[in-house]
Enzyme design. Structure first.
Site, short mmCIF file in Angstrom:
data_model
loop_
_atom_site.label_atom_id
_atom_site.label_comp_id
_atom_site.label_asym_id
_atom_site.label_seq_id
_atom_site.Cartn_x
_atom_site.Cartn_y
_atom_site.Cartn_z
CB SER A 1 7.12 -6.43 -4.84
OG SER A 1 6.32 -6.14 -3.72
N1 SAH Z 1 2.81 -8.03 -2.54
C1 SAH Z 1 2.19 -6.90 -3.15
C2 SAH Z 1 2.85 -5.65 -2.63
C3 SAH Z 1 1.87 -4.64 -2.28
S1 SAH Z 1 2.50 -3.18 -1.53
C4 SAH Z 1 2.25 -6.99 -4.66
O1 SAH Z 1 3.09 -7.72 -5.17
O2 SAH Z 1 1.46 -6.33 -5.33
C5 SAH Z 1 2.06 -3.45 0.16
C6 SAH Z 1 0.60 -3.61 0.46
O3 SAH Z 1 0.47 -3.70 1.88
C7 SAH Z 1 -0.28 -2.43 0.03
O4 SAH Z 1 -1.32 -2.89 -0.79
C8 SAH Z 1 -0.81 -1.86 1.35
O5 SAH Z 1 -2.12 -1.35 1.27
C9 SAH Z 1 -0.74 -3.09 2.25
N2 SAH Z 1 -0.71 -2.77 3.69
C10 SAH Z 1 -0.05 -1.77 4.33
N3 SAH Z 1 -0.28 -1.81 5.65
C11 SAH Z 1 -1.11 -2.87 5.87
C12 SAH Z 1 -1.75 -3.42 7.03
N4 SAH Z 1 -1.56 -2.91 8.25
N5 SAH Z 1 -2.54 -4.51 6.87
C13 SAH Z 1 -2.75 -5.05 5.65
N6 SAH Z 1 -2.19 -4.57 4.51
C14 SAH Z 1 -1.39 -3.49 4.62
#
Ligand code: SAH
Length: 220
Positions: A67
């Site tokens: 993010s």
């Molecule tokens: N906070 C993270 C943002 C990652 S993007 C950072 O700063 O890097 C969002 C993440 O949510 C992705 O890695 C994706 O695989 C995960 N995600 C999506 N759906 C999900 C679910 N149902 N359960 C767990 N993780 C999930």
């Protein structure tokens, strides 16, 4: 817990990023300190290293993103964390947001649906000697009933609908923050748990997140 940010040009870029955040109402001193001591370049893929200190989202493995720093800061500030809090995070991704949370809370429980992302994040956290993070490979939509209730919940993938199972895992007066919506942009929502099943609901503005997807991901 406190790896010093790099000196030299890196230091200048970090300082510039922190100034950008401060100019946008990121004022919480502990949060700014946590951001200062969390080296974002450790969480960014090699290919994009020179963009580590820009205020933008960056692609990571598995088609996901780390993010934008301002959004990480905005969501963290909206959580109003206290040092004794147990926090649930849905969507570990690179583990950058997790690391910031871990410096401000007692324990962070984080769930990711890609096993490889989870493992890579865990390695980064070990390097930073962050030892208050507990990992789960699974579907975050269901939360973590065995560890509930939580003081705070942060969702970092776009929720297709109001996450009733997650709201049920909040303590009274607990706060949940996360993007809500099915489109390419969503509304960043904050829910504060009042009496019983009553919630105070606030819209904190427009955001752009990858979607929350049900179930765990298959990887080769
Ligand atoms: N906070 C993270 C943002 C990652 S993007 C950072 O700063 O890097 C969002 C993440 O949510 C992705 O890695 C994706 O695989 C995960 N995600 C999506 N759906 C999900 C679910 N149902 N359960 C767990 N993780 C999930």
């Amino acid at each position: 817990m406190s790896e010093k940010p790099n000196d030299g040009p890196e230091r200048t870029r970090l300082q510039r990023l922190l100034d950008t955040l401060k100019a946008q109402d990121i004022t919480d001193k502990k949060l700014l300190h946590a951001l200062e001591y969390t080296p974002r370049d450790l969480f960014v893929p090699e290919l994009f290293l020179d963009r580590s200190w820009e205020d933008s989202a960056i692609p990571i493995n598995c088609g996901q993103t780390i993010s934008q720093p301002y959004i990480v800061a905005l969501m963290t500030q909206a959580l109003k964390l206290e040092g004794r809090h147990r926090v649930l995070e849905i969507g570990t991704g690179s583990g950058y947001q997790t690391a910031v949370l871990s410096r401000l809370a007692r324990y962070v429980y984080t769930i990711e649906r890609y096993r490889s992302l989870m493992v890579e994040a865990e390695i980064r956290h070990k390097r930073l000697m962050l030892e208050n993070i507990i990992y789960r490979f699974g579907d975050g939509w269901e939360g973590w009933p065995e560890q509930a209730p939580f003081d705070r919940i942060l969702v970092t993938a776009a929720l297709p609908e109001v996450p009733t199972p997650l709201l049920a895992q909040l303590k009274p007066k607990g706060i949940m923050v996360g993007p809500l919506g099915k489109g390419s942009t969503q509304r960043l929502m904050r829910y504060v748990k009042l009496q019983g099943d009553d919630f105070l609901k606030e819209d904190l503005g427009e955001v752009r997140f990858v979607p929350l997807i049900a179930g765990v991901a298959r990887e080769n």
